[in-house]
Design a protein around this motif. Structure first.
Motif, PDB file in Angstrom:
ATOM      1  N   LEU A 106     -12.538  -0.935   7.095  1.00 25.18           N
ATOM      2  CA  LEU A 106     -11.551  -2.016   7.118  1.00 25.18           C
ATOM      3  C   LEU A 106     -11.552  -2.748   8.463  1.00 25.18           C
ATOM      4  CD1 LEU A 106      -8.504  -0.332   5.328  1.00 25.18           C
ATOM      5  CD2 LEU A 106      -9.927  -2.199   4.452  1.00 25.18           C
ATOM      6  N   ASP A 107     -11.489  -1.981   9.574  1.00 15.11           N
ATOM      7  CA  ASP A 107     -11.428  -2.664  10.875  1.00 15.11           C
ATOM      8  C   ASP A 107     -12.752  -3.364  11.193  1.00 15.11           C
ATOM      9  OD1 ASP A 107     -11.883   0.237  13.095  1.00 15.11           O
ATOM     10  OD2 ASP A 107     -12.720  -0.273  11.120  1.00 15.11           O
ATOM     11  N   MET A 143      -6.701 -16.024   5.549  1.00 19.39           N
ATOM     12  CA  MET A 143      -5.369 -15.413   5.402  1.00 19.39           C
ATOM     13  C   MET A 143      -5.228 -14.809   4.007  1.00 19.39           C
ATOM     14  SD  MET A 143      -3.793 -15.580   8.246  1.00 19.39           S
ATOM     15  CE  MET A 143      -2.018 -15.715   8.373  1.00 19.39           C
ATOM     16  N   ARG A 144      -5.861 -15.416   3.016  1.00 18.08           N
ATOM     17  CA  ARG A 144      -5.762 -14.831   1.669  1.00 18.08           C
ATOM     18  C   ARG A 144      -6.581 -13.545   1.587  1.00 18.08           C
ATOM     19  NH1 ARG A 144      -5.646 -20.037  -0.145  1.00 18.08           N
ATOM     20  NH2 ARG A 144      -7.784 -20.078  -0.917  1.00 18.08           N
ATOM     21  N   ILE A 145      -7.689 -13.493   2.336  1.00 16.26           N
ATOM     22  CA  ILE A 145      -8.478 -12.244   2.374  1.00 16.26           C
ATOM     23  C   ILE A 145      -7.628 -11.140   3.013  1.00 16.26           C
ATOM     24  CG2 ILE A 145     -10.462 -11.129   3.494  1.00 16.26           C
ATOM     25  CD1 ILE A 145     -11.977 -13.825   3.101  1.00 16.26           C
ATOM     26  N   LEU A 146      -6.904 -11.515   4.092  1.00 19.53           N
ATOM     27  CA  LEU A 146      -6.016 -10.528   4.722  1.00 19.53           C
ATOM     28  C   LEU A 146      -4.933 -10.102   3.729  1.00 19.53           C
ATOM     29  CD1 LEU A 146      -7.431 -11.395   7.382  1.00 19.53           C
ATOM     30  CD2 LEU A 146      -5.186 -11.219   8.466  1.00 19.53           C
ATOM     31  N   GLY A 147      -4.487 -11.052   2.926  1.00 21.26           N
ATOM     32  CA  GLY A 147      -3.461 -10.727   1.928  1.00 21.26           C
ATOM     33  C   GLY A 147      -3.958  -9.675   0.942  1.00 21.26           C
ATOM     34  N   ILE A 149      -6.673  -7.397   1.509  1.00 29.47           N
ATOM     35  CA  ILE A 149      -7.027  -6.058   2.044  1.00 29.47           C
ATOM     36  C   ILE A 149      -5.995  -5.549   3.046  1.00 29.47           C
ATOM     37  CG2 ILE A 149      -9.516  -6.215   1.660  1.00 29.47           C
ATOM     38  CD1 ILE A 149     -10.006  -6.760   4.524  1.00 29.47           C
ATOM     39  N   GLY A 150      -5.089  -6.427   3.498  1.00 24.60           N
ATOM     40  CA  GLY A 150      -4.087  -6.012   4.494  1.00 24.60           C
ATOM     41  C   GLY A 150      -3.319  -4.752   4.113  1.00 24.60           C
ATOM     42  N   PRO A 151      -2.831  -4.665   2.861  1.00 30.44           N
ATOM     43  CA  PRO A 151      -2.050  -3.477   2.486  1.00 30.44           C
ATOM     44  C   PRO A 151      -2.811  -2.165   2.677  1.00 30.44           C
ATOM     45  CG  PRO A 151      -1.763  -5.217   0.872  1.00 30.44           C
ATOM     46  CD  PRO A 151      -2.837  -5.681   1.813  1.00 30.44           C
ATOM     47  N   ARG A 152      -4.140  -2.207   2.679  1.00 26.78           N
ATOM     48  CA  ARG A 152      -4.908  -0.961   2.838  1.00 26.78           C
ATOM     49  C   ARG A 152      -4.854  -0.433   4.272  1.00 26.78           C
ATOM     50  NH1 ARG A 152     -10.455  -2.565  -0.499  1.00 26.78           N
ATOM     51  NH2 ARG A 152      -9.440  -4.052  -1.915  1.00 26.78           N
ATOM     52  N   PHE A 153      -4.378  -1.274   5.210  1.00 30.63           N
ATOM     53  CA  PHE A 153      -4.321  -0.834   6.616  1.00 30.63           C
ATOM     54  C   PHE A 153      -3.116   0.055   6.873  1.00 30.63           C
ATOM     55  CE2 PHE A 153      -7.505  -3.296   9.084  1.00 30.63           C
ATOM     56  CZ  PHE A 153      -8.005  -4.079   8.050  1.00 30.63           C
ATOM     57  N   GLY A 154      -2.126   0.057   5.933  1.00 31.23           N
ATOM     58  CA  GLY A 154      -0.913   0.857   6.150  1.00 31.23           C
ATOM     59  C   GLY A 154      -1.255   2.346   6.236  1.00 31.23           C
ATOM     60  N   ARG A 155      -0.601   3.091   7.123  1.00 27.65           N
ATOM     61  CA  ARG A 155      -0.854   4.529   7.241  1.00 27.65           C
ATOM     62  C   ARG A 155       0.376   5.292   6.789  1.00 27.65           C
ATOM     63  NH1 ARG A 155      -3.083   6.861  12.883  1.00 27.65           N
ATOM     64  NH2 ARG A 155      -1.033   7.836  13.088  1.00 27.65           N
ATOM     65  N   ILE A 177      -2.873 -12.994  15.172  1.00 28.21           N
ATOM     66  CA  ILE A 177      -1.701 -12.119  15.099  1.00 28.21           C
ATOM     67  C   ILE A 177      -1.715 -11.308  13.813  1.00 28.21           C
ATOM     68  CG2 ILE A 177       0.813 -12.051  15.061  1.00 28.21           C
ATOM     69  CD1 ILE A 177       0.681 -14.883  16.222  1.00 28.21           C
ATOM     70  N   ALA A 178      -2.056 -11.973  12.717  1.00 27.00           N
ATOM     71  CA  ALA A 178      -2.069 -11.273  11.416  1.00 27.00           C
ATOM     72  C   ALA A 178      -3.065 -10.124  11.451  1.00 27.00           C
ATOM     73  CB  ALA A 178      -2.410 -12.265  10.306  1.00 27.00           C
ATOM     74  N   MET A 179      -4.231 -10.393  12.051  1.00 29.84           N
ATOM     75  CA  MET A 179      -5.234  -9.325  12.148  1.00 29.84           C
ATOM     76  C   MET A 179      -4.750  -8.216  13.082  1.00 29.84           C
ATOM     77  SD  MET A 179      -8.949 -10.846  12.638  1.00 29.84           S
ATOM     78  CE  MET A 179      -9.822 -11.738  11.443  1.00 29.84           C
ATOM     79  N   LEU A 180      -4.194  -8.619  14.220  1.00 27.20           N
ATOM     80  CA  LEU A 180      -3.705  -7.637  15.198  1.00 27.20           C
ATOM     81  C   LEU A 180      -2.676  -6.718  14.538  1.00 27.20           C
ATOM     82  CD1 LEU A 180      -3.543  -6.694  18.216  1.00 27.20           C
ATOM     83  CD2 LEU A 180      -1.685  -8.371  18.485  1.00 27.20           C
ATOM     84  N   GLY A 181      -1.793  -7.314  13.747  1.00 25.87           N
ATOM     85  CA  GLY A 181      -0.769  -6.511  13.062  1.00 25.87           C
ATOM     86  C   GLY A 181      -1.391  -5.421  12.197  1.00 25.87           C
ATOM     87  N   ASP A 182      -2.406  -5.797  11.410  1.00 29.54           N
ATOM     88  CA  ASP A 182      -3.054  -4.798  10.539  1.00 29.54           C
ATOM     89  C   ASP A 182      -3.777  -3.733  11.350  1.00 29.54           C
ATOM     90  OD1 ASP A 182      -3.878  -7.134   7.845  1.00 29.54           O
ATOM     91  OD2 ASP A 182      -2.130  -5.849   8.181  1.00 29.54           O
ATOM     92  N   LEU A 183      -4.439  -4.165  12.444  1.00 32.27           N
ATOM     93  CA  LEU A 183      -5.172  -3.186  13.265  1.00 32.27           C
ATOM     94  C   LEU A 183      -4.211  -2.187  13.919  1.00 32.27           C
ATOM     95  CD1 LEU A 183      -7.719  -5.724  14.776  1.00 32.27           C
ATOM     96  CD2 LEU A 183      -8.255  -3.877  13.142  1.00 32.27           C
TER      97      LEU A 183
END
Ligand code: B12
Length: 284
Positions: A106-107, A143-147, A149-155, A177-183
């Motif tokens: 993911l990262d 941003m839609r791509i982050l939308g 796969i973003g949820p998969r970054f949650g731990r 910022i959106a990417m930083l948040g997920d990382l």
């Protein structure tokens, strides 16, 4: 055939493949093409580049027929860049899916695929090759791509602490910022993303209203917004004297620069911010 420009059918014939195969190469970003008047056009040089890459790939495929590390190292960011520049949202997603299927973590999708693609688009804009509208559209697709796969970054499990992220008034770059948040979520931090162009008084309000807030990350990519960043740092400290204010983004050079702007700390990436936060937690 116009000098050097082939139709997709002509490109397919050149490569000795079915039209639909050539079409799939274009949608996956492995062969560059653009649409004019609804018709796909392929530069002869793009067909030659595709042929060279395919031959090079064939030469390095192992006995299993699977390329292993090669697949993983495929030029995913260049393939994504070509789809983003073409405004091809489904094609962009296909490239990301293919990179994940080939083993990209993911990262790695964020740092080795999406980031280099966006940085290259920025350099091509700066060089006058691309209109700024391409940057807007590419960011929309990203941003839609982050939308997706973003949820998969949650731990799972207990969060390591609450972080707020945002960009000060006048700063419009949302993707960093959106990417930083997920990382940071991937590393166990609970992140609230307040987005871009956040008025200083709103930033102060959310900082004052967020219980157990450990730190605020402020992002500036464009140097014209450094004054606004300084105002945001000052407002953050008034709103909560105990909060750690971390500055970052292309326009912030280093720790000295961040401190001169009124921040407590500097970090150039999600990994560096994780380190700064881990150190800070030990002191509070
Ligand atoms: C897309 C884009 C835009 C879009 C933004 C659309 C949107 N809604 O987000 C639009 C078209 C609006 C735009 C406008 C402008 N842009 Co612009 N933009 C870009 C571009 C191409 C991509 C941005 C991006 O997504 N980068 C990819 C991400 C992932 O960036 P990243 O740096 O890897 O982010 C990581 C780290 O920096 C770090 N990080 C970032 N912030 C923070 C904060 C903290 C606290 C921490 C810890 C870490 C951290 O973590 C991030 C995630 O891994 C960049 C090119 C580039 N090199 O980035 C130019 C770029 C940033 N833009 C630039 C400029 C000059 C502008 C304009 C002034 C152009 C103009 N004249 O209008 C305006 C200013 C707008 C404004 N007021 O903010 C320049 C900035 C040069 C400079 N340093 O000043 C760049 C570098 C282009 C270039 N090559 O010159 N832009």
């Amino acid at each position: 055939m116009i000098d050097g420009v082939l139709t997709l059918q002509e490109a397919a014939d050149e490569l000795g493949v079915h039209y639909m195969t050539a079409y799939r190469y274009v949608r996956l970003g492995v062969m560059e093409a653009s649409k004019s008047g609804g018709v796909w056009q392929v530069q002869r040089s793009a067909v030659e580049r595709f042929r060279e890459e395919a031959e090079a790939a064939a030469a390095t495929t192992g006995p299993s027929g699977k390329g292993g590390a090669r697949n993983r190292r495929a030029p995913w960011s260049r393939r994504l860049e070509s789809r983003l520049v073409a405004g091809d949202a489904p094609g962009s997603w296909s490239v990301v899916e293919a990179a994940m299927a080939a083993g990209s973590e993911l990262d790695e999708i964020y740092l080795d695929v999406l980031t280099p693609a966006m940085v290259s688009i920025g350099s091509r804009w700066e060089a006058g090759e691309l209109d700024i509208s391409i940057e807007h559209r590419a960011t929309g697709i990203a941003m839609r791509i982050l939308g997706r796969i973003g949820p998969r970054f949650g731990r799972r499990g207990r969060s390591r602490g609450v972080i707020a992220l945002g960009a000060p008034a006048g700063e419009f770059h949302a993707l960093p910022i959106a990417m930083l948040g997920d990382l940071l979520r991937l590393r166990g931090w609970e992140v609230s993303d307040f987005g871009v162009d956040v008025p200083t008084e709103s930033l102060a309000h959310v900082i004052g209203q967020t219980p157990d807030l450990l730190a605020v990350g402020l992002s500036v990519m464009s140097s014209e917004n450094l004054e606004s960043l300084a105002e945001a740092c000052a407002a953050a400290h008034v709103a909560d004297p105990d909060v750690l204010v971390v500055a970052g983004g292309l326009a912030v050079a280093d720790l000295d620069h961040a401190r001169a702007l009124g921040a407590d700390a500097y970090a150039a990436s999600g990994a560096e911010m994780d380190e700064v936060l881990t150190q800070f937690v030990r002191t509070v």
